[in-house]
Design a protein around this motif. Structure first.
Motif, mmCIF file in Angstrom:
data_model
loop_
_atom_site.group_PDB
_atom_site.id
_atom_site.type_symbol
_atom_site.label_atom_id
_atom_site.label_comp_id
_atom_site.label_asym_id
_atom_site.label_seq_id
_atom_site.Cartn_x
_atom_site.Cartn_y
_atom_site.Cartn_z
ATOM 1 N N PRO A 43 0.817 -1.224 0.000
ATOM 2 C CA PRO A 43 0.000 0.000 0.000
ATOM 3 C C PRO A 43 0.844 1.265 0.000
ATOM 4 O O PRO A 43 0.432 2.285 -0.570
ATOM 5 C CB PRO A 43 -0.828 -0.118 1.291
ATOM 6 C CG PRO A 43 -0.116 -1.114 2.129
ATOM 7 C CD PRO A 43 0.520 -2.071 1.170
ATOM 8 N N LEU A 47 0.210 4.128 -2.745
ATOM 9 C CA LEU A 47 -0.146 5.480 -2.297
ATOM 10 C C LEU A 47 0.893 6.499 -2.748
ATOM 11 O O LEU A 47 0.543 7.626 -3.114
ATOM 12 C CB LEU A 47 -0.279 5.492 -0.768
ATOM 13 C CG LEU A 47 -1.526 4.804 -0.207
ATOM 14 C CD1 LEU A 47 -1.467 4.756 1.314
ATOM 15 C CD2 LEU A 47 -2.797 5.511 -0.671
ATOM 16 N N LEU A 50 0.050 7.224 -6.297
ATOM 17 C CA LEU A 50 -1.183 7.991 -6.442
ATOM 18 C C LEU A 50 -0.979 9.450 -6.032
ATOM 19 O O LEU A 50 -1.539 10.362 -6.644
ATOM 20 C CB LEU A 50 -2.295 7.359 -5.592
ATOM 21 C CG LEU A 50 -2.778 5.979 -6.043
ATOM 22 C CD1 LEU A 50 -3.797 5.427 -5.065
ATOM 23 C CD2 LEU A 50 -3.369 6.038 -7.442
ATOM 24 N N ILE A 51 -0.169 9.683 -4.992
ATOM 25 C CA ILE A 51 0.060 11.048 -4.515
ATOM 26 C C ILE A 51 0.986 11.816 -5.458
ATOM 27 O O ILE A 51 0.739 12.984 -5.782
ATOM 28 C CB ILE A 51 0.646 11.024 -3.089
ATOM 29 C CG1 ILE A 51 -0.401 10.475 -2.105
ATOM 30 C CG2 ILE A 51 1.099 12.422 -2.666
ATOM 31 C CD1 ILE A 51 0.145 10.209 -0.712
ATOM 32 N N GLY A 63 7.599 5.864 0.195
ATOM 33 C CA GLY A 63 6.287 5.336 0.573
ATOM 34 C C GLY A 63 6.366 3.947 1.168
ATOM 35 O O GLY A 63 5.727 3.638 2.186
ATOM 36 N N LEU A 103 -6.044 -1.437 -3.432
ATOM 37 C CA LEU A 103 -5.624 -0.187 -4.062
ATOM 38 C C LEU A 103 -5.097 -0.420 -5.475
ATOM 39 O O LEU A 103 -5.378 0.364 -6.391
ATOM 40 C CB LEU A 103 -4.546 0.491 -3.213
ATOM 41 C CG LEU A 103 -4.991 1.076 -1.864
ATOM 42 C CD1 LEU A 103 -3.794 1.581 -1.082
ATOM 43 C CD2 LEU A 103 -6.000 2.196 -2.078
#
Length: 295
Positions: A43, A47, A50-51, A63, A103
């Motif tokens: 994850p 993430l 995605l960020i 991350g 995700l």
């Protein structure tokens, strides 16, 4: 330099750095923590993408490292509140890994960020992904990354060797003499997280688990002294890389997988033929005891 050299060097650095830290995990009966970290960083990787909107390795490394340390914190929190260590590890990594899988399926279906990309890696391609560092060209990014993390581990363990040793063998005594056991626990787990994350892109997170356990377990069978165990784990890890590459070339198979198989072969040899802890040595010792008892 040829791609063969860089592949073997990358594999050796990964196996050596994982085996080096794996010695402390085995002594602390936390061998499967590497498995937890290698799965629960998923994850964090998603993430980070995605960020940032970028597949840059540094971004994903940050991350993944955050979630690696989060995994260690949650496991420690559960364990200190009455949950057994193996159960705490199992609950934490399955929960975080499942979040990562969700995700991936929801947000990255049109991006090259699938489970194969994240979990298995491909060491055969490391020679083509190079970066310019300190004016040096042509060195694979994986070599710089894993080599840097390995160097950090060597320096940290070297500076605090006595503290890590005492915390591994007798945490109660370490606390009694004033050593901050929890601090060194998180320091070790931070090194494990960094190593796992740095290695997953080249050899795959799942295969890193084997290198965290097998070389150090092999070294554990060959010596009773921690300093020798650390050196042997590095040698065994590097030897596994060399053997694995030529096995993969011979049978045309996965290089990272063959390196793990080579590590397993070395473990099996130590398991049977170790001079002190091997199966054959124990059988011989038992036979001698029976002979003396019958005299």
């Amino acid at each position: 330099m040829s791609s063969t050299f860089w592949i073997i060097l990358t594999g050796a650095l990964v196996a050596a750095s994982c085996g080096f830290l794996g010695c402390f995990l085995i002594l602390r009966k936390m061998a499967m923590l590497g498995d937890a970290i290698s799965h629960s960083i998923l994850p964090g990787i998603v993430l980070a993408f995605l960020i940032s909107g970028s597949r840059d390795s540094i971004v994903m490394l940050i991350g993944a490292m955050i979630f690696g340390l989060l995994t260690v914190f949650i496991i420690q929190l559960l364990h200190t509140n009455g949950v057994k260590a193996d159960a705490a590890i199992g609950v934490t990594f399955t929960a975080l890994f499942s979040v990562g899988v969700v995700l991936v399926s929801l947000f990255t279906d049109k991006v090259d960020l699938d489970l194969d990309c994240v979990l298995y890696g491909e060491i055969a391609y490391v020679a083509w992904d190079t970066v310019n560092v300190f004016g040096i060209n042509g060195v694979p990014k994986a070599v710089w990354l894993v080599g840097s993390v390995f160097l950090i581990s060597l320096v940290v363990i070297g500076l605090f060797y006595k503290q890590f040793k005492l915390c591994a063998f007798d945490p109660a005594l370490a606390a009694a003499v004033g050593i901050p056991v929890l601090l060194f626990h998180y320091l070790l787990m931070g090194l494990v997280s960094m190593t796992t994350v740095a290695a997953f892109e080249s050899v795959g997170a799942i295969l890193v688990v084997a290198m965290l356990v097998v070389p150090s377990a092999t070294a554990y069978l060959l010596t009773d002294k921690l300093s020798r165990m650390l050196v042997l784990s590095v040698i065994i890890g590097a030897l596994s890389s060399v053997m694995g590459y030529f096995i993969a070339t011979l049978i045309d198979s996965s290089i990272a997988g063959a390196m793990t198989v080579a590590a397993g072969i070395l473990f099996a040899l130590a398991f049977f033929f170790s001079p002190k802890h091997g199966v054959i040595a124990k059988k011989v010792a038992q036979r001698k005891l029976r002979q003396h008892a019958n005299v």
